[in-house]
Design a protein around this motif. Sequence first.
Motif, mmCIF file in Angstrom:
data_model
loop_
_atom_site.group_PDB
_atom_site.id
_atom_site.type_symbol
_atom_site.label_atom_id
_atom_site.label_comp_id
_atom_site.label_asym_id
_atom_site.label_seq_id
_atom_site.Cartn_x
_atom_site.Cartn_y
_atom_site.Cartn_z
ATOM 1 N N VAL A 119 0.749 -1.050 -0.082
ATOM 2 C CA VAL A 119 0.194 0.030 0.058
ATOM 3 C C VAL A 119 0.942 1.780 -0.124
ATOM 4 O O VAL A 119 0.761 2.589 -0.619
ATOM 5 C CB VAL A 119 -0.937 -0.114 1.938
ATOM 6 C CG1 VAL A 119 -1.682 1.271 1.162
ATOM 7 C CG2 VAL A 119 -1.769 -1.131 1.105
ATOM 8 N N ALA A 120 1.829 1.115 1.097
ATOM 9 C CA ALA A 120 2.825 1.936 0.624
ATOM 10 C C ALA A 120 3.952 2.454 -0.465
ATOM 11 O O ALA A 120 3.967 3.273 -1.323
ATOM 12 C CB ALA A 120 4.136 1.634 1.830
ATOM 13 N N GLY A 125 4.451 5.700 -5.072
ATOM 14 C CA GLY A 125 4.405 6.014 -6.977
ATOM 15 C C GLY A 125 3.749 7.186 -7.566
ATOM 16 O O GLY A 125 4.466 7.863 -8.203
ATOM 17 N N GLY A 126 2.506 7.766 -6.773
ATOM 18 C CA GLY A 126 2.398 8.619 -7.320
ATOM 19 C C GLY A 126 3.571 10.314 -7.105
ATOM 20 O O GLY A 126 3.461 11.151 -6.981
ATOM 21 N N ILE A 127 3.239 9.806 -5.120
ATOM 22 C CA ILE A 127 4.065 10.806 -4.573
ATOM 23 C C ILE A 127 5.507 11.225 -5.062
ATOM 24 O O ILE A 127 6.241 12.535 -5.388
ATOM 25 C CB ILE A 127 4.342 10.528 -3.302
ATOM 26 C CG1 ILE A 127 2.714 11.080 -2.415
ATOM 27 C CG2 ILE A 127 5.275 11.721 -2.537
ATOM 28 C CD1 ILE A 127 3.362 10.907 -1.605
ATOM 29 N N GLN A 128 6.214 10.260 -5.871
ATOM 30 C CA GLN A 128 7.543 10.577 -6.042
ATOM 31 C C GLN A 128 7.730 11.559 -7.595
ATOM 32 O O GLN A 128 9.066 11.414 -7.503
ATOM 33 C CB GLN A 128 8.120 8.704 -6.603
ATOM 34 C CG GLN A 128 7.262 8.442 -8.367
ATOM 35 C CD GLN A 128 7.870 7.243 -8.477
ATOM 36 O OE1 GLN A 128 9.352 6.932 -8.534
ATOM 37 N NE2 GLN A 128 7.437 6.713 -9.075
ATOM 38 N N THR A 136 9.465 7.599 -1.871
ATOM 39 C CA THR A 136 9.814 6.922 -2.610
ATOM 40 C C THR A 136 9.576 5.676 -3.247
ATOM 41 O O THR A 136 9.644 5.021 -1.697
ATOM 42 C CB THR A 136 11.027 7.354 -3.786
ATOM 43 O OG1 THR A 136 11.834 6.984 -3.037
ATOM 44 C CG2 THR A 136 10.994 9.265 -3.851
ATOM 45 N N PRO A 137 9.076 4.300 -3.410
ATOM 46 C CA PRO A 137 9.112 3.250 -3.804
ATOM 47 C C PRO A 137 10.743 2.989 -3.170
ATOM 48 O O PRO A 137 10.411 1.880 -2.786
ATOM 49 C CB PRO A 137 8.578 2.831 -4.856
ATOM 50 C CG PRO A 137 8.187 4.207 -6.119
ATOM 51 C CD PRO A 137 8.624 4.789 -5.474
#
Length: 205
Positions: A119-120, A125-128, A136-137
């Motif tokens: 989930v994190a 994946g979007g925040i990066q 970040t992933p």
Amino acid sequence: WARTKHEGELAVKAAYPWATIIRPSQLFAPEDRLLNWFANAAEMFPFVPLIDGGQALTQPVYAVDVASAIQKVVDDPTTFEGRTLDCFGPEDYTYKELAQFVYDITTQEPRILELPKEVARTIAGGIQYMGRPMLTPDMVSLWTEDFVPRMTQEEYDGQLKADKIFTMKDLGIVPVPIEKIAFNYLHRFRKGGHFTMSEGAQGYH
């Protein structure tokens, strides 16, 4: 992230066998992205994520200690030619313990939410793609695996000299505990800053 660092280490050894490899654990210092991350996340996010419950271990090292170690290597390159130096702090912590440590100092009271790794990773994946992303992933992967020395200090001390991996102890550097430094730069997150320090936080000064 960790995989590419290891691949880079192998590539350096292949190209420059005489090179000294310096491997610090996560760094803490006034501009770190470890302790500051928790304080900033409390201000920026509706909740602070603890990935997989924040149970992975890390053993942060003071950036100034690592700089001192690098200086000693530079001053005596022959001794460290082709060798590896591991730099790590005196204690290990879970990320959950680090979060509580930070909030004890800052007196922030964020909502803590334990998130499964996948989930994190999806959120990250979007925040990066934000400028200077907070998550970040690769960071998710890093913070869900133990980031600690591969041996205890006693095991490092007991190595055969020819194959020895050095530590800061071999350089005469005593690692500074995180408690000695963190208050100096985390108290700015308090409302009122240094002057609202509560009695319970005296030990962090």
